[in-house]
Design a protein around this motif. Structure first.
Motif, PDB file in Angstrom:
ATOM      1  N   ASN A 158       0.832  -1.212   0.000  1.00  0.00           N
ATOM      2  CA  ASN A 158       0.000   0.000   0.000  1.00  0.00           C
ATOM      3  C   ASN A 158       0.863   1.257   0.000  1.00  0.00           C
ATOM      4  N   ILE A 159       1.925   1.243   0.821  1.00  0.00           N
ATOM      5  CA  ILE A 159       2.811   2.412   0.880  1.00  0.00           C
ATOM      6  C   ILE A 159       3.538   2.593  -0.450  1.00  0.00           C
ATOM      7  N   LYS A 160       3.951   1.488  -1.045  1.00  0.00           N
ATOM      8  CA  LYS A 160       4.613   1.566  -2.361  1.00  0.00           C
ATOM      9  C   LYS A 160       3.676   2.200  -3.388  1.00  0.00           C
ATOM     10  N   ASP A 161       2.406   1.776  -3.396  1.00  0.00           N
ATOM     11  CA  ASP A 161       1.440   2.342  -4.338  1.00  0.00           C
ATOM     12  C   ASP A 161       1.218   3.829  -4.082  1.00  0.00           C
ATOM     13  N   GLU A 162       1.152   4.215  -2.794  1.00  0.00           N
ATOM     14  CA  GLU A 162       0.961   5.631  -2.460  1.00  0.00           C
ATOM     15  C   GLU A 162       2.152   6.468  -2.914  1.00  0.00           C
ATOM     16  N   LEU A 163       3.354   5.941  -2.748  1.00  0.00           N
ATOM     17  CA  LEU A 163       4.547   6.672  -3.175  1.00  0.00           C
ATOM     18  C   LEU A 163       4.568   6.844  -4.692  1.00  0.00           C
ATOM     19  N   LEU A 164       4.261   5.764  -5.410  1.00  0.00           N
ATOM     20  CA  LEU A 164       4.276   5.838  -6.876  1.00  0.00           C
ATOM     21  C   LEU A 164       3.152   6.713  -7.418  1.00  0.00           C
ATOM     22  N   ALA A 165       2.108   6.915  -6.620  1.00  0.00           N
ATOM     23  CA  ALA A 165       1.012   7.783  -7.064  1.00  0.00           C
ATOM     24  C   ALA A 165       1.424   9.247  -7.077  1.00  0.00           C
ATOM     25  N   HIS A 166       2.491   9.580  -6.340  1.00  0.00           N
ATOM     26  CA  HIS A 166       2.960  10.969  -6.336  1.00  0.00           C
ATOM     27  C   HIS A 166       3.712  11.243  -7.639  1.00  0.00           C
ATOM     28  N   PRO A 167       3.425  12.331  -8.317  1.00  0.00           N
ATOM     29  CA  PRO A 167       4.047  12.596  -9.631  1.00  0.00           C
ATOM     30  C   PRO A 167       5.565  12.769  -9.583  1.00  0.00           C
ATOM     31  N   LYS A 168       6.112  13.130  -8.435  1.00  0.00           N
ATOM     32  CA  LYS A 168       7.557  13.348  -8.337  1.00  0.00           C
ATOM     33  C   LYS A 168       8.346  12.051  -8.159  1.00  0.00           C
ATOM     34  N   ILE A 169       7.662  10.965  -7.787  1.00  0.00           N
ATOM     35  CA  ILE A 169       8.339   9.689  -7.524  1.00  0.00           C
ATOM     36  C   ILE A 169       7.996   8.725  -8.654  1.00  0.00           C
ATOM     37  N   THR A 170       9.014   8.281  -9.368  1.00  0.00           N
ATOM     38  CA  THR A 170       8.772   7.431 -10.542  1.00  0.00           C
ATOM     39  C   THR A 170       9.461   6.076 -10.462  1.00  0.00           C
ATOM     40  N   LYS A 171      10.492   5.950  -9.638  1.00  0.00           N
ATOM     41  CA  LYS A 171      11.247   4.696  -9.593  1.00  0.00           C
ATOM     42  C   LYS A 171      11.393   4.213  -8.155  1.00  0.00           C
ATOM     43  N   ILE A 172      10.921   2.978  -7.912  1.00  0.00           N
ATOM     44  CA  ILE A 172      11.058   2.351  -6.596  1.00  0.00           C
ATOM     45  C   ILE A 172      11.515   0.914  -6.795  1.00  0.00           C
ATOM     46  N   GLU A 173      12.494   0.517  -6.019  1.00  0.00           N
ATOM     47  CA  GLU A 173      12.968  -0.867  -6.055  1.00  0.00           C
ATOM     48  C   GLU A 173      12.790  -1.470  -4.666  1.00  0.00           C
ATOM     49  N   PRO A 174      11.845  -2.408  -4.497  1.00  0.00           N
ATOM     50  CA  PRO A 174      11.611  -2.974  -3.165  1.00  0.00           C
ATOM     51  C   PRO A 174      12.593  -4.100  -2.840  1.00  0.00           C
ATOM     52  N   PHE A 175      12.863  -4.290  -1.571  1.00  0.00           N
ATOM     53  CA  PHE A 175      13.571  -5.482  -1.126  1.00  0.00           C
ATOM     54  C   PHE A 175      12.897  -5.957   0.160  1.00  0.00           C
ATOM     55  N   GLY A 176      12.781  -7.276   0.257  1.00  0.00           N
ATOM     56  CA  GLY A 176      12.019  -7.848   1.362  1.00  0.00           C
ATOM     57  C   GLY A 176      10.545  -7.987   1.022  1.00  0.00           C
ATOM     58  N   LEU A 177      10.156  -7.559  -0.190  1.00  0.00           N
ATOM     59  CA  LEU A 177       8.774  -7.692  -0.635  1.00  0.00           C
ATOM     60  C   LEU A 177       8.636  -9.059  -1.313  1.00  0.00           C
ATOM     61  N   LEU A 178       7.869  -9.943  -0.716  1.00  0.00           N
ATOM     62  CA  LEU A 178       7.779 -11.326  -1.176  1.00  0.00           C
ATOM     63  C   LEU A 178       6.736 -11.482  -2.277  1.00  0.00           C
ATOM     64  N   SER A 179       7.003 -12.439  -3.168  1.00  0.00           N
ATOM     65  CA  SER A 179       6.060 -12.714  -4.256  1.00  0.00           C
ATOM     66  C   SER A 179       4.908 -13.568  -3.717  1.00  0.00           C
ATOM     67  N   PRO A 180       3.652 -13.161  -3.938  1.00  0.00           N
ATOM     68  CA  PRO A 180       2.527 -13.968  -3.453  1.00  0.00           C
ATOM     69  C   PRO A 180       2.401 -15.254  -4.264  1.00  0.00           C
ATOM     70  N   GLU A 181       2.020 -16.329  -3.602  1.00  0.00           N
ATOM     71  CA  GLU A 181       1.812 -17.582  -4.307  1.00  0.00           C
ATOM     72  C   GLU A 181       0.816 -18.455  -3.548  1.00  0.00           C
ATOM     73  N   ILE A 182       0.246 -19.386  -4.269  1.00  0.00           N
ATOM     74  CA  ILE A 182      -0.642 -20.391  -3.676  1.00  0.00           C
ATOM     75  C   ILE A 182       0.058 -21.737  -3.824  1.00  0.00           C
ATOM     76  N   ARG A 183       0.247 -22.427  -2.712  1.00  0.00           N
ATOM     77  CA  ARG A 183       0.918 -23.727  -2.731  1.00  0.00           C
ATOM     78  C   ARG A 183      -0.077 -24.833  -2.436  1.00  0.00           C
ATOM     79  N   ILE A 184      -0.104 -25.791  -3.314  1.00  0.00           N
ATOM     80  CA  ILE A 184      -0.917 -26.987  -3.104  1.00  0.00           C
ATOM     81  C   ILE A 184       0.045 -28.075  -2.629  1.00  0.00           C
ATOM     82  N   GLU A 185       0.127 -28.255  -1.314  1.00  0.00           N
ATOM     83  CA  GLU A 185       1.100 -29.165  -0.710  1.00  0.00           C
ATOM     84  C   GLU A 185       0.463 -30.546  -0.547  1.00  0.00           C
ATOM     85  N   VAL A 186       0.978 -31.483  -1.312  1.00  0.00           N
ATOM     86  CA  VAL A 186       0.345 -32.788  -1.459  1.00  0.00           C
ATOM     87  C   VAL A 186       0.893 -33.772  -0.443  1.00  0.00           C
ATOM     88  N   ASP A 187      -0.013 -34.606   0.075  1.00  0.00           N
ATOM     89  CA  ASP A 187       0.364 -35.739   0.926  1.00  0.00           C
ATOM     90  C   ASP A 187       0.717 -36.906   0.002  1.00  0.00           C
TER      91      ASP A 187
END
Length: 855
Positions: A158-187
């Motif tokens: 949310n904070i990243k989106d708010e920052l990018l919404a400002h016209p003066k801020i155009t480039k952001i590189e996150p670290f520690g931001l994890l990729s969402p995924e769905i895991r189907i863990e099989v028995d």
């Protein structure tokens, strides 16, 4: 020509005043609109090709992708260098263009050649080709707190989106931001009971969760859209998908044989800030961005959003370059004022008060014109670390011409009664000398513009600023200054009746008396003696020059391109020995952080302060064996402990850690450089041996420490190979690779769009069934007839290692060796000379196919 023009401006002071006002007004306007950056943004000169190949090892990526891309670019015009970096899942090929080659044509041809590669791995994604835009760091926004991962990640997005919404801020590189995924863990046991494979589950998902084209009914009442498809969106949707129909007519759902988890990618990485879980957002300025405006915008957004955050989550800004640039601009302003004051005072004492004022005005007029011309409307430069350094340097040179012209006019006006003619005569007398004096100084800085590499482009701004300022100073002294000097009355014959004026005239009399005495008794006799013995004088000068050169060449005076400049942060780099357990990496990271905490407490008690030396600490575990720790120090005006002393005490507290391959502390600015050597060879085994030998030899040199290379032992590897007897059961190498790779690495079946991102859906074995080697040995392999055979019966098992990264340059395997230098003991040039004399001769005999060069 210049004398005629100068005389015309002297006789037409209105023109001179208009020219002066143009320069001053242009400078005032420019200072309000000119871009401010931390570092000058260089034009892109390279293209990067990135290809993702999920589940592939570094060696597979190198052989299946990187080498094929390099092969496709062979013989292409405009290429200066090709480097490839292959690691698990990702190939990165960096292509540098030759100077003056058109970048658009360069990128387009690369695009065509890479697109024509027909035999990339089937599971590899389409190569991403982009030009390397230069990024300049502005600041870091850190979101941290004792919150669960899902909440912290959501707030950070949310904070990243708010920052990018400002016209003066155009480039952001996150670290520690994890990729969402769905895991189907099989028995796995339940799969065997139902005689299902991971591929069967994937096929069931594709049948029930899909996007398909729509239909429509056209009637008199209008058109009705028909849709019969259905796409699962969340982990609950996937758990409810039908898997198969049982013999009793009931439906077996995916959730019956697997745990469906909605979360984030499983990575051996994390970020912490102030020892709490965090996500960082590195904000950059764009090529035409304004550093101070970007910083102000980030603070504004963060201040607005801070009160909306949960109580257990905080947001902080650190690593700001804007503060440094404000300090730099304040230094420039202070130097400007002191320079103006010194010039005015000296000329007022020795010459004339009004003359001193107009000579000193050469500084603001020249600087104002420089600011006007260096902006985006003309030369396209910004105020940054390099250009402000140029302005600080040139401040002391700007008034040289004006001082000479002013003194000459002062002397001429005493002999010629007509003020205009006396001024023109005085300017003409020194015209040639001042012009060539300025041009020779310009010639000294001009070669920096001719260096055709990134370093030359970087320092071009410094040279441009100095050259523009010097030329404008010359113009000011020839066209603007004479018109004002002609209007000054120079009359020292009548003493003033005012007491202050009499005191000032007395000071001027004493100063001129002292100057005349020094001129007649010291300077002129010395000059006459030198002219009489001119050959002896030249010989002495040459002797001094040769002595200076020999002192440097013999190492009595060390040469360092960049001195060690203590910075605002201390960085710690941790690299573990290959094969070290993940828990040991965590333990060592905790030990380094704990040492920092103890140091802060110790210094606070020792100096009776509430400002700890290490104000903010950020830790990033970048892999299972590597970590980076950054500590921001207190502002310089509040810092009670010097940077290098803080570093030494922190390092001492850390002590010796178990399983560490290298642990380096740095408190200097990155631009002060490291010491890097590259070895290359076509034989990987020979290169590994050569790198080890080189590092041991380099360790013998005093002043060299923290030697490390990028050839690692690699990751432990278990190699499975299908037994010949297994082929009689209908198994193939593909069957074995798919069942092992999918179960332990994950089979990607779908991607679901969510909030502007793609959520990947994987099928894999449960986490507790893929932790240890014993879990692998318990696995059974399914044949095409549905039989389940123990792994040991169908495959041979062999242990070994696989490289974690593979580096190549122009087709040859490359090893980079980095070392830290104590520049009080040895400089880079001396280290290279020592390598040439002591290491290279031995290497030519031991490793004839290995090349050594500076990185």
């Amino acid at each position: 020509m210049i004398d005629t023009l100068s005389a015309w401006f002297t006789r037409n002071p209105v023109a001179a005043n208009l020219l002066m006002l143009l320069a001053l007004a242009g400078g005032v306007f420019a200072i309000q609109t000119i871009r401010i950056e931390g570092f000058p943004a260089l034009s892109p000169g390279s293209v990067t090709i990135t290809t993702v190949n999920p589940g592939a090892s570094a060696r597979q990526v190198d052989q299946g992708i990187s080498r094929k891309i390099e092969k496709s670019l062979e013989g292409m015009a405009g290429i200066k260098k090709i480097s490839s970096f292959s690691e698990q899942n990702i190939s990165t090929v960096w292509v540098q263009k030759a100077s003056r080659f058109d970048l658009n044509r360069f990128q387009n041809e690369i695009q065509e050649r890479v697109s024509s590669i027909a035999d990339l791995p089937r599971q590899a994604e389409r190569p991403s080709i982009r030009r390397d835009e230069f990024k300049v760091e502005a600041l870091l926004v850190q979101i941290y707190g004792d919150a669960d991962t899902a909440t912290l990640q959501k707030v950070a997005r949310n904070i990243k989106d708010e920052l990018l919404a400002h016209p003066k801020i155009t480039k952001i590189e996150p670290f520690g931001l994890l990729s969402p995924e769905i895991r189907i863990e099989v028995d796995n046991d339940r799969l065997q009971a139902e005689n299902l494979s991971l591929g069967d589950i994937g096929a069931a998902i594709e049948r029930s969760s899909l996007d398909y084209r729509m239909g429509s009914i056209e009637s008199d009442n209008g058109r009705v859209v028909l849709r019969a498809d259905s796409k699962a969106a969340g982990f609950r949707d996937y758990a409810a998908l039908p898997l198969m129909t049982l013999s009793d007519g009931s439906t077996l759902l995916i959730g019956d044989v697997a745990d469906v988890v909605g979360g984030f990618a499983e990575e051996n990485r994390f970020a912490r800030f102030q020892r709490q879980p965090s996500v960082g957002l590195q904000i950059y300025t764009s090529k035409k961005g304004h550093l101070l405006e970007v910083s102000e915008a980030a603070h504004q957004v963060v201040d607005n959003i801070r009160h909306q955050l949960p109580d257990n989550i905080k947001v902080d800004i650190w690593g700001e370059y804007a503060g440094y640039m404000k300090t730099r601009l304040s230094l420039l302003a202070a130097n400007f004022m002191w320079g103006l004051l010194i010039v005015f005072s000296l000329l007022a004492v020795f010459l004339n008060l009004r003359l001193a004022f107009w000579v000193a005005m050469g500084i603001p007029i020249s600087l104002a014109g420089t600011l006007m011309l260096m902006g985006d409307r003309f030369f396209g430069y910004s105020l940054n670390e390099i250009t402000t350094f140029g302005m600080i340097i040139v401040l002391g040179i700007l008034v040289d011409d004006a001082v000479v012209v002013g003194e000459s006019v002062f002397a001429s006006r005493r002999k010629i009664n007509n003020p205009v003619e006396g001024t023109i005569h005085g300017v003409k007398q020194v015209s040639t000398a001042t012009i060539f004096g300025s041009l020779t100084t310009v010639a000294a800085f001009l070669p920096l513009l001719l260096i055709d590499n990134d370093l030359g482009k970087l320092f071009a701004g410094f040279s441009v600023v100095v050259v523009i300022a010097l030329l404008l100073s010359l113009v000011e002294s020839k066209l603007i200054l004479p018109a004002h000097l002609a209007a000054i009355r120079i009359n020292t014959a009548q003493p003033s009746k005012r007491s202050i004026s009499r005191i000032w005239q007395r000071i001027q009399f004493l100063a001129n008396t002292f100057l005349s005495f020094a001129n007649q008794t010291i300077y002129q006799p010395a000059l006459q003696r030198t002219l009489r013995h001119r050959y002896a004088a030249i010989l002495i000068l040459l002797t001094l020059a040769l002595c200076s050169i020999s002192i440097i060449s013999n190492g009595w005076v060390r040469t360092v391109f960049f001195p060690e400049v203590p910075g605002q942060t201390i960085s710690v780099t941790l690299e573990m020995v290959g094969g070290s357990p993940l828990s040991l990496t965590h333990t060592n990271i905790d030990a380094i952080e704990q040492a920092a905490t103890e140091l802060n407490s110790e210094v606070e008690a020792e100096l009776h302060t509430k400002a700890p030396p290490l104000a903010k600490i950020m830790t990033a575990m970048t892999g299972p064996l590597t970590a980076l720790i950054f500590a921001e120090l207190q502002p310089e005006d509040k810092r009670q402990l010097k940077t290098m002393e803080t570093l030494a005490r922190w390092r001492k507290k850390v002590g010796v850690l178990e399983g560490v391959e290298s642990l380096s502390f740095s408190g200097s600015l990155e631009s002060t450089g490291g010491f890097d050597i590259e070895l290359d060879s076509r034989d990987e085994a020979v290169l590994e041996s050569a790198a080890t030998h080189f590092a041991k030899s380099l360790a013998k040199l005093d002043g060299v420490s923290d030697i490390r290379d990028d050839i690692k032992q690699g990751k432990p590897q278990i190699r499975l190979k299908l037994k010949p007897a297994a082929r009689h059961l209908g198994l193939t190498a593909e069957d074995l690779a798919q069942q092992i790779g999918d179960g332990f690495g994950g089979l990607e079946v779908q991607r679901v769009p969510r909030d502007g991102e793609e959520v990947r859906v994987f099928i894999k074995y449960k986490k507790q069934r893929r932790r240890y080697t014993e879990d692998l040995l318990k696995i059974r392999i399914q044949t095409e007839k549905g039989q389940w055979i123990p792994l040991s019966s169908v495959a041979s098992i062999k242990t070994g290692s696989t490289p974690s990264v593979v580096l190549r340059q122009n087709g040859r395997r490359v090893a980079s060796i980095h070392a830290s230098l104590d520049k009080k003991i040895i400089g880079p040039s001396e280290a290279f000379k020592w390598i040439e004399e002591h290491i290279k001769p031995e290497f030519k005999q031991l490793y004839p196919g290995v090349n050594i060069r500076g990185a």
